[in-house]
Design a protein around this motif. Structure first.
Motif, PDB file in Angstrom:
ATOM      1  N   PHE A 478       0.846  -1.204   0.000  1.00  0.00           N
ATOM      2  CA  PHE A 478       0.000   0.000   0.000  1.00  0.00           C
ATOM      3  C   PHE A 478       0.874   1.244   0.000  1.00  0.00           C
ATOM      4  O   PHE A 478       1.923   1.271   0.649  1.00  0.00           O
ATOM      5  CB  PHE A 478      -0.844   0.066   1.287  1.00  0.00           C
ATOM      6  N   THR A 479       0.404   2.261  -0.690  1.00  0.00           N
ATOM      7  CA  THR A 479       0.948   3.605  -0.446  1.00  0.00           C
ATOM      8  C   THR A 479       0.111   4.191   0.687  1.00  0.00           C
ATOM      9  O   THR A 479      -0.934   3.627   1.057  1.00  0.00           O
ATOM     10  CB  THR A 479       0.795   4.519  -1.681  1.00  0.00           C
ATOM     11  N   PRO A 516       8.124   9.755  -6.654  1.00  0.00           N
ATOM     12  CA  PRO A 516       8.316  10.645  -5.513  1.00  0.00           C
ATOM     13  C   PRO A 516       8.044   9.918  -4.193  1.00  0.00           C
ATOM     14  O   PRO A 516       7.437   8.856  -4.189  1.00  0.00           O
ATOM     15  CB  PRO A 516       7.292  11.758  -5.765  1.00  0.00           C
ATOM     16  N   TRP A 517       8.489  10.504  -3.090  1.00  0.00           N
ATOM     17  CA  TRP A 517       8.471   9.833  -1.788  1.00  0.00           C
ATOM     18  C   TRP A 517       7.092   9.319  -1.401  1.00  0.00           C
ATOM     19  O   TRP A 517       6.958   8.302  -0.754  1.00  0.00           O
ATOM     20  CB  TRP A 517       9.015  10.759  -0.693  1.00  0.00           C
ATOM     21  N   PHE A 518       6.035  10.028  -1.886  1.00  0.00           N
ATOM     22  CA  PHE A 518       4.697   9.609  -1.441  1.00  0.00           C
ATOM     23  C   PHE A 518       4.176   8.399  -2.218  1.00  0.00           C
ATOM     24  O   PHE A 518       3.084   7.916  -1.960  1.00  0.00           O
ATOM     25  CB  PHE A 518       3.686  10.780  -1.463  1.00  0.00           C
TER      26      PHE A 518
END
Ligand SMILES: O=P(O)(O)OC[C@H]1O[C@](O)(CO)[C@@H](O)[C@@H]1O
Length: 524
Positions: A478-479, A516-518
């Protein structure tokens, strides 16, 4: 221009208390004291009613009785007076029994270590007194504290108790008996005792309110002893209840001298003659310096290492008491005075540069201690001791600030002794009460702290949902976004991200870093 004539006019000195207050460096005009006199007379009346048992904390429908702790005869009923005196006697005899070895640990050893577990008003007073009066090499019990729910902080303290747990007495302090940080400290210490093969219940003492969760636990688990914390004593004014007196007595500090000092200050600061009342004078200075609205911060600068924690103690006493959204009439006032500080002359090498030259948004309270040390000092320069330097730095900084229109008050005390600490604690308790009357607020409740506690509870609930979801979705990644959606809490995605990062850092979930980090993913 010489400061001497204004100093003479506004210098308060009380030889019996060994205390002096200099308000001459707050630039109030000649008519200020007279202009505030009627408001102050009302504050004295409010304070007298409070001391007689009025419901001075209307929101919580409670009396405010910390002044009775050092003068039980003043309590509104003989039953209360007896309870206070009996509790004091029990504290003294319990400490004596621990010292003599009448009360021994689970292994039959004498207690040599004291672990105090508490937070806020249930820690700051004991920490201040311990630091001010303790002599680790000579104390009857050596004191350490758990005052947070930081696992590493707990480990740090436990490491210092390594091998000494069989000789450790733990005093768990919580008025409400439901404070999460304290409960966690209690469980962490119990786990450490168990890991050392010890029956922790024979090492545990509770200080708490009647009927609290902590009291129930202490009864169910048959802890060594229990001491009361009354609902008419606020956490931040509890140092002279069992909260502060029990640890101090166990440490071997003369608690009667602390109480006597406080009682002596109470007598003086009950005066309705403003010029003879140091608490009233100080409250007026707070009012003048901050426009009665907290427009300036209060910097506490004691020139004495042992008073280092006084600013931290006062931070809670002042900010939790005065930092209020509404006044007693319900108007939004957003009151308060910000408090910070450490000690001089050390701070001269830290932030005093800004005090002298930077934004003028503060007034300083210097605290001067006349007695340098036990015994004599040698000269570090011809005719000059280290203590002379300390005074030089205090007086020099005070002048340097005055020269650039920075306001200050100075409190001078004879020494750092149990009696002087009682005097200082009682002085500031009274100042806070009088100032609260001047600005029309309830100084004795703390509705604001509840919001953070509730929100923390919600984070813990979310954390449980997150771990449950990851566990039940084995093999799935999951993000933060997709997990928040799966949990039907898209509005909490930021919190979900924060919790996942914490879990990943502690090895509870696997994180794959993406750009990107997210877009990073998490899995069980
Ligand atoms: O003694 P307790 O009930 O554990 O509370 C600790 C501290 O928590 C506060 O309620 C603030 O959360 C303080 O007023 C109090 O001193």
């Amino acid at each position: 221009m010489s400061t001497w004539s204004r100093f003479k006019k506004h210098y308060y000195q009380n030889a019996d208390l060994g205390l002096a207050l200099d308000i001459s460096r707050i630039p109030f005009p000649d008519d200020f004291l007279a202009a505030k006199e009627s408001a102050l007379q009302q504050a004295y009346t409010d304070m007298a009613a409070l001391e007689k048992g009025a419901i001075a904390n209307p929101d919580e429908n409670r009396m405010v009785g910390h002044y009775w702790l050092r003068a039980p005869k003043l309590a509104p009923t003989p039953e209360l007076a007896k309870e206070i005196s009996d509790t004091l006697a029990t504290i003294k005899s319990f400490a004596a029994d621990v010292h003599s070895g009448k009360i021994l640990s689970s292994t039959g050893q004498k207690f040599t270590q004291l672990l105090v577990i508490g937070i806020g008003g249930s820690a700051l007073g004991p920490q201040f007194v311990n630091h001010a009066l303790g002599q680790p090499a000579a104390d009857k019990l050596v004191v350490s504290f758990f005052d947070n729910t930081d696992p590493d902080g707990i480990d740090y303290v436990l490491a210092s108790l390594a091998g000494k747990l069989p000789e450790t007495l733990a005093v768990v302090i919580s008025k409400s008996g439901g404070t999460a940080e304290t409960r966690n400290g209690q469980l962490e210490a119990a786990a450490a005792f168990k890991a050392a093969g010890l029956d922790f219940t024979k090492h545990y003492v509770a200080v708490t309110g009647a009927g609290s969760k902590l009291e129930k636990t202490a009864i169910d688990q048959k802890w060594l002893a229990r001491f009361p914390m009354w609902d008419w004593v606020g956490g931040r004014t509890s140092e002279l209840s069992a909260v502060g007196l029990l640890p101090a007595a166990l440490q071997g500090i003369d608690i009667q001298a602390i109480l006597d000092g406080a009682a002596a200050m109470d007598v003086i600061s009950r005066s309705t003659k403003t010029a003879e009342n140091p608490a009233a004078l100080l409250a007026l200075m707070w009012y003048y310096a901050t426009d009665g609205k907290g427009t300036k911060d209060m910097v506490i600068l004691p020139y004495k290492d042992r008073l280092l924690l006084f600013s931290r103690y006062l931070q809670q006493l002042v900010m939790e008491s005065l930092g209020k959204e509404r006044d007693l009439k319900g108007n939004v006032v957003n009151q308060g005075i910000a408090v910070y500080g450490n000690k001089g002359s050390t701070d001269q090498h830290a932030y005093v540069q800004q005090l002298r030259d930077g934004v003028n948004n503060f007034f300083v309270t210097f605290i001067e201690v006349l007695k340098d040390r036990e015994g004599a000092s040698f000269d570090v320069d011809p005719g000059v001791t280290t203590g002379d330097y300390l005074q030089g730095f205090y007086l020099g900084t005070r002048d340097a600030l005055s020269e650039s229109n920075r306001s200050s008050v100075s409190i001078t005390v004879a020494d750092v002794s149990p009696r002087t600490l009682g005097i200082l604690i009682a002085l500031y308790e009274r100042v806070v009460g009088l100032y609260a009357s001047l600005v029309g607020i309830n100084a004795y409740h703390q509705p604001g702290v509840e919001a953070g506690k509730k929100a923390a509870g919600a984070v813990i609930d979310l954390k449980l949902k997150i771990t449950e979801k990851l566990k039940s979705s084995a093999g799935q990644t999951f993000t933060a976004d997709s997990l928040a959606t799966a949990l039907a809490v898209p509005e909490k995605t930021e919190l979900v991200f924060k919790v996942l990062e914490h879990l990943a850092a502690n090895g509870s979930v696997k994180k794959t870093t993406n750009t990107p980090w997210f877009e990073s993913t998490y899995a069980s």
